[in-house]
Write an enzyme that holds these catalytic residues in place. Sequence first.
Site, PDB file in Angstrom:
ATOM      1  N   SER A  23      17.958  -3.515 -12.483  1.00 43.53           N
ATOM      2  CA  SER A  23      16.542  -3.287 -12.551  1.00 43.53           C
ATOM      3  C   SER A  23      15.816  -4.386 -13.054  1.00 43.53           C
ATOM      4  CB  SER A  23      16.130  -2.015 -12.915  1.00 43.53           C
ATOM      5  OG  SER A  23      16.821  -1.797 -14.217  1.00 43.53           O
ATOM      6  N   ASN A 110      19.667   6.478 -21.502  1.00 47.65           N
ATOM      7  CA  ASN A 110      18.886   7.377 -20.848  1.00 47.65           C
ATOM      8  C   ASN A 110      17.903   7.717 -21.661  1.00 47.65           C
ATOM      9  OD1 ASN A 110      21.174   7.347 -19.009  1.00 47.65           O
ATOM     10  ND2 ASN A 110      22.256   9.151 -19.406  1.00 47.65           N
ATOM     11  N   THR A 155     -24.488  15.564   6.184  1.00 52.04           N
ATOM     12  CA  THR A 155     -23.176  16.398   6.409  1.00 52.04           C
ATOM     13  C   THR A 155     -22.869  16.338   7.873  1.00 52.04           C
ATOM     14  OG1 THR A 155     -24.489  18.485   7.207  1.00 52.04           O
ATOM     15  CG2 THR A 155     -24.338  18.295   4.548  1.00 52.04           C
ATOM     16  N   HIS A 156     -21.546  16.322   7.920  1.00 48.24           N
ATOM     17  CA  HIS A 156     -20.804  15.958   9.180  1.00 48.24           C
ATOM     18  C   HIS A 156     -21.398  14.575   9.746  1.00 48.24           C
ATOM     19  CE1 HIS A 156     -20.048  20.392   9.678  1.00 48.24           C
ATOM     20  NE2 HIS A 156     -21.407  20.384   9.110  1.00 48.24           N
ATOM     21  N   SER A 277     -16.001 -14.183   9.322  1.00 48.29           N
ATOM     22  CA  SER A 277     -14.890 -14.135  10.414  1.00 48.29           C
ATOM     23  C   SER A 277     -14.526 -15.383  10.596  1.00 48.29           C
ATOM     24  CB  SER A 277     -15.604 -13.246  11.480  1.00 48.29           C
ATOM     25  OG  SER A 277     -15.050 -13.665  12.570  1.00 48.29           O
ATOM     26  N   LYS A 283     -20.727 -12.653  11.228  1.00 45.39           N
ATOM     27  CA  LYS A 283     -19.956 -11.448  10.484  1.00 45.39           C
ATOM     28  C   LYS A 283     -20.131 -11.705   8.741  1.00 45.39           C
ATOM     29  CE  LYS A 283     -17.907  -8.556  11.994  1.00 45.39           C
ATOM     30  NZ  LYS A 283     -16.524  -8.522  12.672  1.00 45.39           N
ATOM     31  N   ASN A 285     -18.316  -9.377   6.431  1.00 46.55           N
ATOM     32  CA  ASN A 285     -17.215  -8.196   6.391  1.00 46.55           C
ATOM     33  C   ASN A 285     -17.218  -7.540   4.781  1.00 46.55           C
ATOM     34  OD1 ASN A 285     -16.989  -8.532   9.011  1.00 46.55           O
ATOM     35  ND2 ASN A 285     -15.191  -9.817   8.915  1.00 46.55           N
ATOM     36  N   GLU A 290     -12.683  -2.324   2.100  1.00 47.18           N
ATOM     37  CA  GLU A 290     -11.717  -2.070   3.166  1.00 47.18           C
ATOM     38  C   GLU A 290     -10.276  -2.076   2.518  1.00 47.18           C
ATOM     39  OE1 GLU A 290     -12.186  -4.191   6.892  1.00 47.18           O
ATOM     40  OE2 GLU A 290     -14.566  -4.321   6.389  1.00 47.18           O
ATOM     41  N   TYR A 317      20.416  12.931 -16.432  1.00 41.71           N
ATOM     42  CA  TYR A 317      20.217  11.266 -15.656  1.00 41.71           C
ATOM     43  C   TYR A 317      20.954  11.104 -14.455  1.00 41.71           C
ATOM     44  CZ  TYR A 317      19.598   6.544 -15.031  1.00 41.71           C
ATOM     45  OH  TYR A 317      19.153   5.275 -14.233  1.00 41.71           O
ATOM     46  N   GLN A 322      16.190   5.290 -11.589  1.00 34.22           N
ATOM     47  CA  GLN A 322      15.686   4.076 -11.847  1.00 34.22           C
ATOM     48  C   GLN A 322      14.566   3.677 -10.480  1.00 34.22           C
ATOM     49  OE1 GLN A 322      18.560   0.683 -12.955  1.00 34.22           O
ATOM     50  NE2 GLN A 322      18.138   0.079 -10.879  1.00 34.22           N
ATOM     51  N   LYS A 325      10.427   3.530 -11.425  1.00 33.14           N
ATOM     52  CA  LYS A 325       9.637   2.318 -12.055  1.00 33.14           C
ATOM     53  C   LYS A 325       8.788   1.595 -10.972  1.00 33.14           C
ATOM     54  CE  LYS A 325      13.130   1.834 -15.090  1.00 33.14           C
ATOM     55  NZ  LYS A 325      13.502   3.192 -14.581  1.00 33.14           N
TER      56      LYS A 325
HETATM   57  N1  ARG Z   1      17.935   0.675 -15.591  1.00 34.95           N
HETATM   58  C1  ARG Z   1      18.168   2.191 -15.802  1.00 34.95           C
HETATM   59  C2  ARG Z   1      17.138   2.879 -15.346  1.00 34.95           C
HETATM   60  O1  ARG Z   1      16.016   2.499 -15.011  1.00 34.95           O
HETATM   61  C3  ARG Z   1      18.282   2.488 -17.248  1.00 34.95           C
HETATM   62  C4  ARG Z   1      19.233   3.807 -17.580  1.00 34.95           C
HETATM   63  C5  ARG Z   1      20.539   3.443 -17.168  1.00 34.95           C
HETATM   64  N2  ARG Z   1      21.500   4.656 -17.584  1.00 34.95           N
HETATM   65  C6  ARG Z   1      22.526   4.684 -17.137  1.00 34.95           C
HETATM   66  N3  ARG Z   1      23.341   5.667 -17.484  1.00 34.95           N
HETATM   67  N4  ARG Z   1      23.225   3.943 -16.305  1.00 34.95           N
HETATM   68  O2  ARG Z   1      17.024   4.068 -14.922  1.00 34.95           O
END
Ligand code: ARG
Length: 460
Positions: A23, A110, A155-156, A277, A283, A285, A290, A317, A322, A325
């Site tokens: 990650s 964790n 309205t509408h 355009s 144009k 735009n 948008e 966990y 993961q 993120k």
């Molecule tokens: N990269 C992991 C995550 O974002 C970190 C935690 C990993 N923990 C584990 N027991 N593998 O979730």
Amino acid sequence: MSKMWAGRNAGVTDSLADDFNSSIRFDCKMYKQDILGSIAHAKMLCKQGIISETDAEQIENGLLSILEDIESGNLQFDMSCEDIHMFIEAELTARIGEAGKRLHTARSRNDQVALDVRMYLRDESKKVTSLLEKLISVICDKAEEGACAIVPGYTHLQRAQPITFGHHLMAYSQMFLRDIGRVRDAVKRMNASPIGSCALAGTTYNTDRSFEADLLGFDGVCANSIDGVSDRDFCVELMSAYALIMMHLSRFSEEIILWSSWEFKFVELDDAYTTGSSIMPQKKNSDMAELVRGKTGRVYGDLMALLTTLKGLPLAYNKDMQEDKEAIFDSLETVIMCLEIFAPMVATMKLKKENMYRAAQEGFINATDLADYLTKKGMPFRSAYKITGEIVAECIEKNTVLDKLPLEAYRAHSDIFEDDLYREISLETCVSKRISEGGTSVESVLKQISLVRAAVEGTK
Ligand code: ARG
């Protein structure tokens, strides 16, 4: 590369599996939070006599030098590391040796990752709320500029009643004020420290979680260690707030796109926020608006993705987490980007007040006021409503408008009508008489502007 967790496992995994598992390419964003979290952890371990002062000092100095090197560009992230936590710990150990290996006492990745994400989001949320404040203040300025500009209210998407353009804009200021509140509420709830939950069960070391939480600016600690490492509600909550921000930006975008069209021509966006355009020379735009509208789908998608990821997960966990993120970072960055472009786009937008007024003169938007005129003179509203409808039909047939229909024609419907009706149904009267709180009159809108400006100041 041999893994830090090599032992029970050989620590050698397939290279595709390594990439799949890793990650660092997205969690490297949290390097600063990871480092500050680790410094606080080392201080706590030292205070509790779990590591020596010399070790703690070396750890802190080592981590600070890593921070400095990352920020000055002297240290690149090693993409072969599993994640940012492993990278920093490995780098620390490479720099200071044995002491670096003591840092991970009485914690786990964790609780470390749960800590880092909370700290990261806490920092970034300040950006979101200050961009919202900026946008609200731009809206207030524009609303002041359009405080007297009469425009049809819809309205509408049918012309309904005359309003001021400032009144319409100020509606958005209320939405964005609530958005600030939602982000802040979520941050308040999120601001409990998970560190010290360790893998899930807590630890046998004599740690001081509150001390560590305090060092890191948390209001307290997560009261249950299993919850501390399992909870991602705070991500979902913030992402819901982001989704609502986007929903508001998207409705606003839709209106700006409509208002910029030849059919409306109520506003003109500055060239800096429009495109041409490649084929049609005429144009102009509204691409930025948008795109904001388009990116709303993406932020909703991120929210759904995380909710779906979490729904079947047993405590505590799981690696599935993961996935939180990329979803939260993407929605956060999208919201920030959209807010950044939106404020100057609105600030530089020209109001075409004559076109607004012209549109307000058509479409019988003073019909309610005509019915109210009769009602104020004693006719029950339902009867007044019916007569007004008939008069509107007559105008349509004669291709005229209420303001131009002669008095005799009115009196053929009811002898209550007198000459004063024309003043009563003029657009200016329709607007200036709507003095009810929050209504469209100029004073009401100016009051709303000053209240909103004060509210923004007050929340800072
Ligand atoms: N990269 C992991 C995550 O974002 C970190 C935690 C990993 N923990 C584990 N027991 N593998 O979730």
